[in-house]
Design a protein around this motif. Structure first.
Motif, mmCIF file in Angstrom:
data_model
loop_
_atom_site.group_PDB
_atom_site.id
_atom_site.type_symbol
_atom_site.label_atom_id
_atom_site.label_comp_id
_atom_site.label_asym_id
_atom_site.label_seq_id
_atom_site.Cartn_x
_atom_site.Cartn_y
_atom_site.Cartn_z
ATOM 1 N N PHE A 186 0.832 -1.201 0.000
ATOM 2 C CA PHE A 186 0.000 0.000 0.000
ATOM 3 C C PHE A 186 0.870 1.255 0.000
ATOM 4 C CE2 PHE A 186 -3.518 -2.677 1.824
ATOM 5 C CZ PHE A 186 -4.362 -2.522 0.746
ATOM 6 N N THR A 187 1.957 1.238 0.754
ATOM 7 C CA THR A 187 2.860 2.381 0.799
ATOM 8 C C THR A 187 3.490 2.623 -0.559
ATOM 9 O OG1 THR A 187 3.306 1.981 3.137
ATOM 10 C CG2 THR A 187 4.895 3.334 1.958
ATOM 11 N N ALA A 188 3.869 1.559 -1.260
ATOM 12 C CA ALA A 188 4.443 1.711 -2.601
ATOM 13 C C ALA A 188 3.435 2.354 -3.549
ATOM 14 C CB ALA A 188 4.897 0.355 -3.137
ATOM 15 N N CYS A 189 2.197 1.899 -3.507
ATOM 16 C CA CYS A 189 1.162 2.485 -4.369
ATOM 17 C C CYS A 189 0.918 3.949 -4.014
ATOM 18 C CB CYS A 189 -0.131 1.694 -4.254
ATOM 19 S SG CYS A 189 -0.020 0.018 -4.903
ATOM 20 N N ILE A 190 0.872 4.251 -2.736
ATOM 21 C CA ILE A 190 0.650 5.636 -2.300
ATOM 22 C C ILE A 190 1.796 6.526 -2.757
ATOM 23 C CG2 ILE A 190 0.563 7.114 -0.245
ATOM 24 C CD1 ILE A 190 -0.994 4.765 1.108
ATOM 25 N N ASN A 191 3.023 6.035 -2.613
ATOM 26 C CA ASN A 191 4.176 6.845 -3.024
ATOM 27 C C ASN A 191 4.211 7.051 -4.530
ATOM 28 O OD1 ASN A 191 5.927 7.757 -0.780
ATOM 29 N ND2 ASN A 191 5.741 5.618 -0.212
ATOM 30 N N LEU A 192 3.776 6.070 -5.294
ATOM 31 C CA LEU A 192 3.686 6.279 -6.743
ATOM 32 C C LEU A 192 2.608 7.309 -7.071
ATOM 33 C CD1 LEU A 192 4.122 2.655 -8.133
ATOM 34 C CD2 LEU A 192 5.705 4.583 -8.353
ATOM 35 N N LEU A 193 1.520 7.274 -6.332
ATOM 36 C CA LEU A 193 0.450 8.241 -6.568
ATOM 37 C C LEU A 193 0.840 9.653 -6.143
ATOM 38 C CD1 LEU A 193 -2.669 6.109 -5.610
ATOM 39 C CD2 LEU A 193 -2.067 6.977 -7.876
ATOM 40 N N TYR A 194 1.843 9.785 -5.261
ATOM 41 C CA TYR A 194 2.326 11.118 -4.899
ATOM 42 C C TYR A 194 2.927 11.843 -6.105
ATOM 43 C CZ TYR A 194 1.809 10.580 0.176
ATOM 44 O OH TYR A 194 1.309 10.431 1.450
ATOM 45 N N LEU A 195 3.327 11.098 -7.117
ATOM 46 C CA LEU A 195 3.882 11.712 -8.322
ATOM 47 C C LEU A 195 2.792 12.272 -9.235
ATOM 48 C CD1 LEU A 195 6.621 9.068 -9.173
ATOM 49 C CD2 LEU A 195 6.964 11.328 -8.182
ATOM 50 N N PRO B 44 12.691 4.442 1.806
ATOM 51 C CA PRO B 44 13.330 3.943 0.575
ATOM 52 C C PRO B 44 12.873 4.662 -0.703
ATOM 53 C CG PRO B 44 12.550 2.117 1.907
ATOM 54 C CD PRO B 44 12.023 3.366 2.527
ATOM 55 N N TRP B 45 11.797 5.413 -0.634
ATOM 56 C CA TRP B 45 11.306 6.134 -1.808
ATOM 57 C C TRP B 45 12.035 7.441 -2.027
ATOM 58 C CZ3 TRP B 45 8.128 4.202 -5.415
ATOM 59 C CH2 TRP B 45 7.530 2.983 -5.103
ATOM 60 N N PHE B 46 12.810 7.878 -1.069
ATOM 61 C CA PHE B 46 13.547 9.134 -1.210
ATOM 62 C C PHE B 46 14.448 9.159 -2.442
ATOM 63 C CE2 PHE B 46 17.817 10.782 -0.342
ATOM 64 C CZ PHE B 46 17.563 12.123 -0.540
ATOM 65 N N PRO B 47 15.267 8.127 -2.689
ATOM 66 C CA PRO B 47 16.123 8.188 -3.891
ATOM 67 C C PRO B 47 15.316 8.248 -5.194
ATOM 68 C CG PRO B 47 16.829 6.404 -2.451
ATOM 69 C CD PRO B 47 15.550 6.931 -1.905
ATOM 70 N N TYR C 129 12.366 9.692 -5.630
ATOM 71 C CA TYR C 129 11.907 11.072 -5.794
ATOM 72 C C TYR C 129 13.046 11.989 -6.213
ATOM 73 C CZ TYR C 129 7.426 9.935 -3.635
ATOM 74 O OH TYR C 129 6.208 9.405 -3.357
ATOM 75 N N LEU C 130 14.221 11.767 -5.647
ATOM 76 C CA LEU C 130 15.369 12.591 -6.007
ATOM 77 C C LEU C 130 15.748 12.385 -7.472
ATOM 78 C CD1 LEU C 130 17.151 14.650 -4.627
ATOM 79 C CD2 LEU C 130 18.771 12.831 -4.113
ATOM 80 N N ILE C 131 15.680 11.154 -7.947
ATOM 81 C CA ILE C 131 15.967 10.876 -9.362
ATOM 82 C C ILE C 131 14.935 11.564 -10.258
ATOM 83 C CG2 ILE C 131 15.978 9.032 -11.105
ATOM 84 C CD1 ILE C 131 17.261 7.240 -8.931
ATOM 85 N N VAL C 132 13.667 11.508 -9.843
ATOM 86 C CA VAL C 132 12.615 12.174 -10.625
ATOM 87 C C VAL C 132 12.868 13.679 -10.681
ATOM 88 C CG1 VAL C 132 10.148 12.734 -10.669
ATOM 89 C CG2 VAL C 132 10.888 10.388 -10.263
ATOM 90 N N ILE C 133 13.284 14.276 -9.578
ATOM 91 C CA ILE C 133 13.581 15.712 -9.570
ATOM 92 C C ILE C 133 14.743 16.008 -10.507
ATOM 93 C CG2 ILE C 133 14.397 17.637 -8.145
ATOM 94 C CD1 ILE C 133 12.823 16.404 -5.826
ATOM 95 N N PHE C 134 15.777 15.162 -10.501
ATOM 96 C CA PHE C 134 16.899 15.356 -11.414
ATOM 97 C C PHE C 134 16.461 15.201 -12.868
ATOM 98 C CE2 PHE C 134 19.985 14.926 -7.914
ATOM 99 C CZ PHE C 134 20.905 15.896 -8.304
ATOM 100 N N LEU C 135 15.487 14.322 -13.133
ATOM 101 C CA LEU C 135 14.990 14.175 -14.500
ATOM 102 C C LEU C 135 14.252 15.438 -14.955
ATOM 103 C CD1 LEU C 135 13.699 10.487 -14.486
ATOM 104 C CD2 LEU C 135 15.736 11.387 -15.622
ATOM 105 N N PHE C 136 13.554 16.113 -14.036
ATOM 106 C CA PHE C 136 12.874 17.363 -14.391
ATOM 107 C C PHE C 136 13.896 18.460 -14.683
ATOM 108 C CE2 PHE C 136 8.968 15.915 -11.923
ATOM 109 C CZ PHE C 136 8.279 15.605 -13.069
#
Length: 192
Positions: free
Chosen positions: A30-39, A143-146, A148-155
């Motif tokens: 559930f946490t993985a799904c929630i963190n994906l939905l945060y994007l 564990p989702w921090f990296p 999110y950081l990669i996604v920010i670097f992609l932006f």
């Protein structure tokens, strides 16, 4: 976490926590799904800037907004279910260990006057509050921090650098806070 508990499975607490291993696994899903939905909000804003503002198409904006509202609804539902699961885990853990801890503390108190039976129950309450509170969610979210950081670097590379500097500052402040409060907390616990 469970590997460590399996190694320490001689204690009642670790045995009790290990019986909830499948439930903790579902909390992780559930946490993985929630963190994906945060994007989703970031992707929504990118789509609005890319598709709606350039074409002034109101129907695209309406459908994108309906999609994001639906995703927010799913995210809220997942968070509700995840919270209900950990509350149920906390209740069952409390029911499993409460009587054992009370009995053990009572018997120890009869043998020696140095044992505080109330402290043992308070410790169980602290463990239950950790399992049902934000501490457990932080453990699963970390564990989702990296990602999110990669996604920010992609932006944007510079936004990624800025986010990395901010994370470093937050870690430094957390470390300084821990160092400053360690001795007073130790003294307060000793007085308690």
């Amino acid at each position: 976490m469970f590997v460590l508990l399996e190694r320490l499975s001689k204690t009642e607490l670790s045995k009790s926590l290990l019986q909830f291993k499948p439930a903790f696994f579902y909390v992780a899903i559930f946490t993985a799904c929630i963190n994906l939905l945060y994007l989703a909000p970031s992707i929504y804003m990118l789509e609005v800037y890319d598709r709606v503002l350039t074409s002034s198409n109101v129907s695209t904006l309406v459908f994108l907004s309906l999609i994001i509202l639906f995703l927010f609804l799913i995210m809220s539902l997942l968070e509700y279910v995840r919270s209900a699961m950990v509350i149920k885990i906390g209740e069952r853990l409390d029911n499993t260990l409460n009587q054992k801890i009370y009995t053990a503390a009572f018997h120890q108190n009869l043998k020696s006057k140095k044992i505080n039976a109330g402290q043992a129950i308070a410790d169980l309450t602290t463990i239950r509050q950790f399992v049902t509170g934000n501490g457990l969610f932080a453990f699963y979210d970390a564990p989702w921090f990296p990602i999110y950081l990669i996604v920010i670097f992609l932006f944007s590379f510079w936004m990624g650098i800025f986010a990395s500097v901010c994370v470093f500052i937050l870690f430094a402040l957390a470390w300084a806070n821990t160092q400053a409060s360690h001795l007073p907390l130790k003294n307060a616990n000793a007085l308690n």
